[in-house]
Enzyme design. Sequence first.
Site, PDB file in Angstrom:
ATOM      1  NE  ARG A  32      -3.816   0.418   2.143  1.00  0.00           N
ATOM      2  CZ  ARG A  32      -4.555   0.923   3.127  1.00  0.00           C
ATOM      3  NH1 ARG A  32      -4.613   0.296   4.301  1.00  0.00           N
ATOM      4  NH2 ARG A  32      -5.222   2.047   2.950  1.00  0.00           N
TER       5      ARG A  32
ATOM      6  CB  CYS B  44      -2.010   4.075   9.365  1.00  0.00           C
ATOM      7  SG  CYS B  44      -3.351   4.692  10.412  1.00  0.00           S
TER       8      CYS B  44
END
Length: 278
Positions: A180, A236
């Site tokens: 990611r 995040c």
Amino acid sequence: MFNTIISAVELASELANPNWLVIDCRHDLDDLAYGQRAYDHAHIPGAIFAHLEEDLSGPIVPGKTGRHPLPCITAMEQLFSRWGISPATQVVVYDDKRGAIAARLWWMLRYLGHEAVAVLDGGLATWEKAGLPQNTEVRKLSPVNFVAKAQKDWTNDAAALDHLRTAPDAVVVDSRAPERYRGEVEPIDPVAGHVPGAINLPFADNWTSEGLLKSPAELRARFADLPAAEKTTFYCGSGVTACHNILAYAHAGLGDARLYPGSWSDWITVEGRGVEVG
């Protein structure tokens, strides 16, 4: 006082202590009713339930906030008051994702000045592995007046992050999985990639193969290249799992690193903010 992690055995020995409060934080992004359903089926005796979306997040404003905005201080203060958290309360939080969700509540309480809060090491899996009890009883709460003492400079917003990402004495850390971070996949947010200049330290690398948090020495080695806590900012996808890196950083004895609460899902709300892949 426990202020980073607590073992299943240590928690089990205090279940009858009226000054201890256990909070179940189980959650599934693909099934928002899962946590409540799992709690209703069985939970650690005396535990109450906290929902990530309803209790641990503020209102989402499309195009202006990330997926799990941090609640305002007043909302957090009211929540902790309803739960009966006093200065004498030892709070223990847990989930079934090795603390990845529970760390959000750990951080919120400490952000408002409550030091006596710990994450169950290894989560519910370690509790079950030890053969410890669960039940379906719902604890009756006695509300108190929780007085928030918000910690100064514990958070950085997007504007601050835009400066810190190029500052020579600071580091911005992306806590998501490597694929990611690199922008190879993006299963949740509409834009892939990472904040330009950010490095990648996935939160899932904080635990051992048994699912327990690594030792302070191992975690110090993991974070050895980072600057002082006030110069290290974790983010995040939405400000939840980054808290696990902050937990690990604190357990290593390195202090209280900063959080970008909105994280990637907030960063990409403004067109023109840089995006880096690879």
